[in-house]
Design an enzyme around this catalytic site. Structure first.
Site, mmCIF file in Angstrom:
data_model
loop_
_atom_site.group_PDB
_atom_site.id
_atom_site.type_symbol
_atom_site.label_atom_id
_atom_site.label_comp_id
_atom_site.label_asym_id
_atom_site.label_seq_id
_atom_site.Cartn_x
_atom_site.Cartn_y
_atom_site.Cartn_z
ATOM 1 N N THR A 199 0.814 4.577 2.111
ATOM 2 C CA THR A 199 0.184 5.218 3.274
ATOM 3 C C THR A 199 -0.119 6.688 2.972
ATOM 4 O O THR A 199 0.718 7.392 2.408
ATOM 5 C CB THR A 199 1.130 5.164 4.498
ATOM 6 O OG1 THR A 199 1.557 3.817 4.699
ATOM 7 C CG2 THR A 199 0.466 5.690 5.757
ATOM 8 N N HIS A 222 5.031 6.619 -1.378
ATOM 9 C CA HIS A 222 5.747 5.400 -1.770
ATOM 10 C C HIS A 222 4.986 4.162 -1.329
ATOM 11 O O HIS A 222 4.074 4.247 -0.502
ATOM 12 C CB HIS A 222 7.125 5.376 -1.097
ATOM 13 C CG HIS A 222 6.999 5.232 0.398
ATOM 14 N ND1 HIS A 222 6.749 6.315 1.213
ATOM 15 C CD2 HIS A 222 7.012 4.139 1.214
ATOM 16 C CE1 HIS A 222 6.640 5.895 2.456
ATOM 17 N NE2 HIS A 222 6.787 4.574 2.487
ATOM 18 N N HIS A 273 0.844 -1.209 0.000
ATOM 19 C CA HIS A 273 0.000 0.000 0.000
ATOM 20 C C HIS A 273 0.868 1.243 0.000
ATOM 21 O O HIS A 273 2.069 1.181 0.271
ATOM 22 C CB HIS A 273 -0.865 0.002 1.255
ATOM 23 C CG HIS A 273 -0.030 0.116 2.504
ATOM 24 N ND1 HIS A 273 0.528 -0.986 3.112
ATOM 25 C CD2 HIS A 273 0.388 1.185 3.204
ATOM 26 C CE1 HIS A 273 1.247 -0.591 4.143
ATOM 27 N NE2 HIS A 273 1.192 0.734 4.219
HETATM 28 P P1 2AM Z 1 5.263 3.045 5.162
HETATM 29 O O1 2AM Z 1 4.140 3.927 4.757
HETATM 30 O O2 2AM Z 1 6.594 3.599 4.866
HETATM 31 O O3 2AM Z 1 5.145 1.659 4.599
HETATM 32 C C1 2AM Z 1 2.010 0.684 9.272
HETATM 33 O O4 2AM Z 1 3.151 0.732 10.045
HETATM 34 C C2 2AM Z 1 2.136 1.568 8.068
HETATM 35 O O5 2AM Z 1 2.146 2.934 8.435
HETATM 36 C C3 2AM Z 1 3.397 1.330 7.276
HETATM 37 O O6 2AM Z 1 3.025 1.295 5.942
HETATM 38 C C4 2AM Z 1 4.307 2.469 7.649
HETATM 39 O O7 2AM Z 1 5.267 2.928 6.769
HETATM 40 C C5 2AM Z 1 3.343 3.540 8.025
HETATM 41 N N1 2AM Z 1 3.883 4.289 9.148
HETATM 42 C C6 2AM Z 1 4.263 3.806 10.334
HETATM 43 N N2 2AM Z 1 4.670 4.791 11.155
HETATM 44 C C7 2AM Z 1 4.553 5.930 10.473
HETATM 45 C C8 2AM Z 1 4.820 7.286 10.753
HETATM 46 N N3 2AM Z 1 5.275 7.679 11.941
HETATM 47 N N4 2AM Z 1 4.594 8.189 9.779
HETATM 48 C C9 2AM Z 1 4.133 7.812 8.585
HETATM 49 N N5 2AM Z 1 3.857 6.539 8.248
HETATM 50 C C10 2AM Z 1 4.066 5.605 9.172
#
Ligand code: 2AM
Length: 224
Positions: A71, A155, A69
């Site tokens: 985010t 990303h 995914h």
């Molecule tokens: P990602 O978006 O780089 O993959 C669950 O952990 C998801 O939320 C993951 O996809 C993760 O990174 C994202 N995530 C976790 N902590 C985060 C943060 N502090 N800020 C933004 N995205 C985060």
């Protein structure tokens, strides 16, 4: 009786459809195989292994994080500032469950993370929270990140090295983009069939795809 609090998810994002997920996993693994065999990559192997002569199997090195995914808003069930406000945005409510075509324009590899860079359309940027690009970015890198176009952090995390959290992928991507902005062509290493490969020091690699890859997704949320 107390009113029930609306539940907030772990995070919101665009989720790749399962058949797309399979396709992307295969083609990005193919890229790791190619990278692994390049002389240029072998020259910098110690940045991955900490040892000069040791081999590394990149396909084993990175552990896949599913579901794949991109985010938009990490909420941690409401613990993160701005989560409720994000959930209540009209555009978030209106877009929830809708399909979206994400455009993957590059791939990045560092000793910590493996990811796909997504280029958001202006419509998709409406779902990108204000200030999301610089969240958790070290003070010393803020100026560089602020000079990048909004949404540069977008990303898909494809994999992380053992013990590395997915949140690192976005930070690694930003580092790469800032370095590229500072000294562009200097880093181009090799023209591959897939695109132009750049080396940015300290085990950081970026492949700018010759042709963007379109991925069908659904805008939704995830809770464990
Ligand atoms: P990602 O978006 O780089 O993959 C669950 O952990 C998801 O939320 C993951 O996809 C993760 O990174 C994202 N995530 C976790 N902590 C985060 C943060 N502090 N800020 C933004 N995205 C985060």
């Amino acid at each position: 009786e107390l009113p029930k609090e609306a539940e907030l998810p772990f995070f919101y994002g665009w989720f790749l459809l399962s058949e797309v997920e399979e396709r992307i996993k295969c083609s990005t693994m193919d890229f790791l195989k190619i990278l692994d065999t390049l002389e240029a990559f072998k020259k910098h192997l110690n940045e991955f292994t900490g040892e000069a002569e040791k081999e590394v199997d990149l396909e084993q090195y990175f552990q896949t994080k599913e579901p794949l995914h991109c985010t938009t808003k990490f909420c941690d069930y409401g613990k993160v500032e701005g989560s409720k406000e994000y959930a209540e945005l009209q555009v978030v409510k209106d877009s929830y469950g809708n399909s979206a075509e994400l455009s993957v324009v590059g791939l990045m590899v560092t000793p910590r993370t493996f990811g796909a860079r997504v280029e958001l359309t202006s419509e998709q940027l409406q779902l990108w929270p204000a200030g999301a690009d610089k969240e958790g970015v070290p003070e010393t890198s803020l100026a560089g990140v602020e000079a990048l176009p909004v949404g540069s952090r977008a990303h898909v995390t494809l994999g992380c090295a053992a013990g590395v959290e997915a949140v690192q992928t976005g930070l690694d991507l930003l580092e790469i983009l800032v370095l590229q902005q500072e000294h562009h062509e200097a880093s181009a290493v090799e023209e591959l069939e897939l695109g132009t490969l750049s080396y940015l020091g300290q085990g950081r690699w970026y492949l700018s795809l010759r042709e963007a890859v379109t991925c069908d997704t659904t805008f939704s949320s995830f809770s464990e």
